[in-house]
Design a protein around this motif. Structure first.
Motif, PDB file in Angstrom:
ATOM      1  N   VAL A 150       0.865  -1.175   0.000  1.00 58.91           N
ATOM      2  CA  VAL A 150       0.000   0.000   0.000  1.00 58.91           C
ATOM      3  C   VAL A 150       0.906   1.230   0.000  1.00 58.91           C
ATOM      4  O   VAL A 150       1.676   1.439   0.933  1.00 58.91           O
ATOM      5  CB  VAL A 150      -0.944   0.008   1.225  1.00 58.91           C
ATOM      6  N   LEU A 151       0.812   2.022  -1.058  1.00 56.89           N
ATOM      7  CA  LEU A 151       1.632   3.224  -1.158  1.00 56.89           C
ATOM      8  C   LEU A 151       0.938   4.425  -0.528  1.00 56.89           C
ATOM      9  O   LEU A 151       1.586   5.306   0.021  1.00 56.89           O
ATOM     10  CB  LEU A 151       1.942   3.530  -2.629  1.00 56.89           C
ATOM     11  N   GLU A 152      -0.395   4.436  -0.589  1.00 58.54           N
ATOM     12  CA  GLU A 152      -1.157   5.559  -0.040  1.00 58.54           C
ATOM     13  C   GLU A 152      -2.601   5.131   0.137  1.00 58.54           C
ATOM     14  O   GLU A 152      -3.139   4.367  -0.668  1.00 58.54           O
ATOM     15  CB  GLU A 152      -1.090   6.741  -1.002  1.00 58.54           C
ATOM     16  N   PHE A 153      -3.214   5.602   1.214  1.00 60.20           N
ATOM     17  CA  PHE A 153      -4.654   5.413   1.402  1.00 60.20           C
ATOM     18  C   PHE A 153      -5.184   6.665   2.051  1.00 60.20           C
ATOM     19  O   PHE A 153      -4.674   7.105   3.075  1.00 60.20           O
ATOM     20  CB  PHE A 153      -4.976   4.188   2.278  1.00 60.20           C
ATOM     21  N   VAL A 154      -6.186   7.267   1.426  1.00 61.36           N
ATOM     22  CA  VAL A 154      -6.806   8.460   1.980  1.00 61.36           C
ATOM     23  C   VAL A 154      -8.312   8.382   1.791  1.00 61.36           C
ATOM     24  O   VAL A 154      -8.808   7.699   0.895  1.00 61.36           O
ATOM     25  CB  VAL A 154      -6.269   9.765   1.347  1.00 61.36           C
ATOM     26  N   GLU A 155      -8.992   9.092   2.668  1.00 62.11           N
ATOM     27  CA  GLU A 155     -10.433   9.264   2.523  1.00 62.11           C
ATOM     28  C   GLU A 155     -10.667  10.762   2.377  1.00 62.11           C
ATOM     29  O   GLU A 155     -10.191  11.544   3.204  1.00 62.11           O
ATOM     30  CB  GLU A 155     -11.160   8.699   3.727  1.00 62.11           C
ATOM     31  N   MET A 156     -11.341  11.137   1.308  1.00 61.01           N
ATOM     32  CA  MET A 156     -11.618  12.549   1.085  1.00 61.01           C
ATOM     33  C   MET A 156     -12.936  12.724   0.337  1.00 61.01           C
ATOM     34  O   MET A 156     -13.227  11.978  -0.587  1.00 61.01           O
ATOM     35  CB  MET A 156     -10.466  13.243   0.358  1.00 61.01           C
TER      36      MET A 156
END
Length: 124
Positions: free
Chosen positions: A66-72
């Motif tokens: 996982v390189l990046e995980f965001v919630e937006m």
């Protein structure tokens, strides 16, 4: 928020759309100079996938990084390192030694997925 805004916000480059599922859209692109798979979802499926990847990794099951995980803005965005691999061709599947080795490896992974250790971590 559209795809172009997500690209700018996360500093990634989306090259092509690869799929549209019932709950997420998948793209190929780059993130921090690495080939990546980008999944964008409006429900909790991608968030659950991140949790499952973390648990599997903790017990030593090979999973994409996982390189990046965001919630937006009501979306979950997962960026995974693309695993370059080539699925075995027809000729390889005709080799009984290859088949046995493949099945043995798959059985070990399935046993680890169903292990008590993994199930306990998943409950937390």
């Amino acid at each position: 928020m559209d795809v172009e805004e997500i690209e700018k916000e996360l500093d990634l480059e989306i090259r092509m759309r690869t799929g549209e599922g019932h709950s997420h859209t998948t793209f190929l692109g780059t993130f921090e100079e690495q080939k990546a798979i980008i999944k964008i979802s409006r429900d909790s499926k991608v968030k659950r996938e991140v949790e499952a990847l973390e648990i599997a990794d903790e017990v030593g099951i090979s999973v994409p990084e996982v390189l990046e995980f965001v919630e937006m803005e009501g979306r979950s965005i997962l960026v995974e390192k693309l695993v370059d691999s080539i699925f075995p061709g027809r000729e390889e599947w005709k080799d009984i030694k290859f088949c046995r080795k493949f099945l043995s490896s798959a059985a070990k992974t399935i046993n680890r997925i169903h292990s008590t250790e993994l199930m306990e971590k998943a409950k937390k």
